[in-house]
Design an enzyme around this catalytic site. Structure first.
Site, PDB file in Angstrom:
ATOM      1  N   GLU A  67      43.903  43.772  46.897  1.00  0.00           N
ATOM      2  CA  GLU A  67      45.198  44.137  47.494  1.00  0.00           C
ATOM      3  C   GLU A  67      45.268  43.839  48.983  1.00  0.00           C
ATOM      4  OE1 GLU A  67      43.634  46.359  45.218  1.00  0.00           O
ATOM      5  OE2 GLU A  67      44.972  45.514  43.705  1.00  0.00           O
ATOM      6  N   CYS A  89      34.834  45.058  50.862  1.00  0.00           N
ATOM      7  CA  CYS A  89      33.444  44.838  50.444  1.00  0.00           C
ATOM      8  C   CYS A  89      33.434  44.601  48.945  1.00  0.00           C
ATOM      9  CB  CYS A  89      32.603  46.059  50.799  1.00  0.00           C
ATOM     10  SG  CYS A  89      30.946  45.961  50.115  1.00  0.00           S
ATOM     11  N   VAL A  90      33.091  43.399  48.554  1.00  0.00           N
ATOM     12  CA  VAL A  90      33.030  43.048  47.132  1.00  0.00           C
ATOM     13  C   VAL A  90      31.567  42.789  46.783  1.00  0.00           C
ATOM     14  CG1 VAL A  90      33.864  41.521  45.328  1.00  0.00           C
ATOM     15  CG2 VAL A  90      35.326  42.023  47.313  1.00  0.00           C
ATOM     16  N   HIS A  97      33.724  39.211  38.225  1.00  0.00           N
ATOM     17  CA  HIS A  97      34.953  39.706  38.848  1.00  0.00           C
ATOM     18  C   HIS A  97      34.989  39.388  40.339  1.00  0.00           C
ATOM     19  CE1 HIS A  97      32.231  42.912  40.159  1.00  0.00           C
ATOM     20  NE2 HIS A  97      33.097  43.118  41.119  1.00  0.00           N
TER      21      HIS A  97
HETATM   22  C1  DLZ Z   1      37.947  46.307  40.059  1.00  0.00           C
HETATM   23  C2  DLZ Z   1      37.083  46.095  41.244  1.00  0.00           C
HETATM   24  C3  DLZ Z   1      35.713  45.853  41.101  1.00  0.00           C
HETATM   25  C4  DLZ Z   1      35.057  45.774  39.757  1.00  0.00           C
HETATM   26  N1  DLZ Z   1      34.917  45.668  42.149  1.00  0.00           N
HETATM   27  C5  DLZ Z   1      35.450  45.722  43.408  1.00  0.00           C
HETATM   28  C6  DLZ Z   1      34.643  45.526  44.550  1.00  0.00           C
HETATM   29  O1  DLZ Z   1      33.425  45.332  44.490  1.00  0.00           O
HETATM   30  N2  DLZ Z   1      35.250  45.572  45.767  1.00  0.00           N
HETATM   31  C7  DLZ Z   1      36.596  45.791  45.910  1.00  0.00           C
HETATM   32  O2  DLZ Z   1      37.078  45.796  47.065  1.00  0.00           O
HETATM   33  N3  DLZ Z   1      37.374  45.981  44.844  1.00  0.00           N
HETATM   34  C8  DLZ Z   1      36.849  45.959  43.605  1.00  0.00           C
HETATM   35  N4  DLZ Z   1      37.638  46.158  42.509  1.00  0.00           N
HETATM   36  C9  DLZ Z   1      39.060  46.554  42.716  1.00  0.00           C
HETATM   37  C10 DLZ Z   1      40.002  45.375  42.921  1.00  0.00           C
HETATM   38  O3  DLZ Z   1      39.870  44.826  44.235  1.00  0.00           O
HETATM   39  C11 DLZ Z   1      41.466  45.835  42.752  1.00  0.00           C
HETATM   40  O4  DLZ Z   1      41.714  46.943  43.569  1.00  0.00           O
HETATM   41  C12 DLZ Z   1      41.789  46.226  41.314  1.00  0.00           C
HETATM   42  O5  DLZ Z   1      41.436  45.202  40.431  1.00  0.00           O
HETATM   43  C13 DLZ Z   1      43.315  46.519  41.167  1.00  0.00           C
HETATM   44  O6  DLZ Z   1      44.082  45.343  41.428  1.00  0.00           O
END
Ligand code: DLZ
Length: 171
Positions: A67, A89-90, A97
């Site tokens: 978002e 942070c992903v 994903h």
């Molecule tokens: C769903 C998800 C997952 C599995 N992992 C992360 C993450 O590591 N970091 C992050 O910022 N957001 C994650 N999200 C949430 C997605 O960014 C998003 O908020 C949802 O898919 C709703 O659109």
């Protein structure tokens, strides 16, 4: 690996432009909040250190990194900032994903930058592990929030300096 050797957030503060007239947006993802809040702290403190005024820093939160571009667009539309810093942070999990999120954010922010002519800064950690993220959110490799703040200041100042009317010399 280069990052094993150094704090990636080191910079020469004397080369950073004054930020007292710059308006900033900051968008913070709540997913992995213990890390993104540390990024925010580093970012906010760095803006203040270089002269930014608290009333010129507009912060919003969004649910996750996916978002960030939408949040950035909303802040841009409401507050007309000179630069928008996006912090997230992903962390890689069992599925891919992370690749979809990272690419969507990168493309979204580039598109916003090109459409508006302003900087939308990619302050998103894209790590394999939580420890790698902690190392880059105030740990041994610095704080990506600090780097994002510096990038935002430099880009806003670049635009300001190029748009300023040239001083006439002589008559
Ligand atoms: C769903 C998800 C997952 C599995 N992992 C992360 C993450 O590591 N970091 C992050 O910022 N957001 C994650 N999200 C949430 C997605 O960014 C998003 O908020 C949802 O898919 C709703 O659109």
């Amino acid at each position: 690996m280069a990052s094993a050797l150094q704090n990636l957030s080191q910079y020469d503060a004397s080369t950073v432009p004054d930020a007292s007239e710059i308006i900033f947006g900051i968008v913070v993802a709540e997913w992995n909040a213990h890390i993104t809040h540390a990024l925010y702290e580093g970012c906010y403190e760095t803006l203040l250190k270089h002269g930014a005024r608290p009333e010129n820093i507009h912060t919003v939160q969004v649910p996750g990194s996916f978002e960030l571009p939408a949040g950035a667009r909303i802040v841009h539309g409401q507050k007309n900032p000179d630069a928008v810093i996006c912090l997230g942070c992903v962390i890689k999990g069992e599925t891919n994903h992370n690749e979809y999120i990272n690419q969507a954010v990168a493309h979204g922010l580039v598109n916003l930058s090109l459409a508006t002519g302003k900087a939308f800064i990619f302050g998103v950690l894209t790590t394999d592990t939580e420890q790698q993220a902690l190392d880059r959110a105030g740990g041994k490799h610095g704080n990506k929030g600090v780097e994002a703040a510096i990038a935002a200041i430099r880009m806003a100042a670049l635009k300001r300096d190029l748009s300023a009317p040239k001083k006439k010399i002589g008559f």
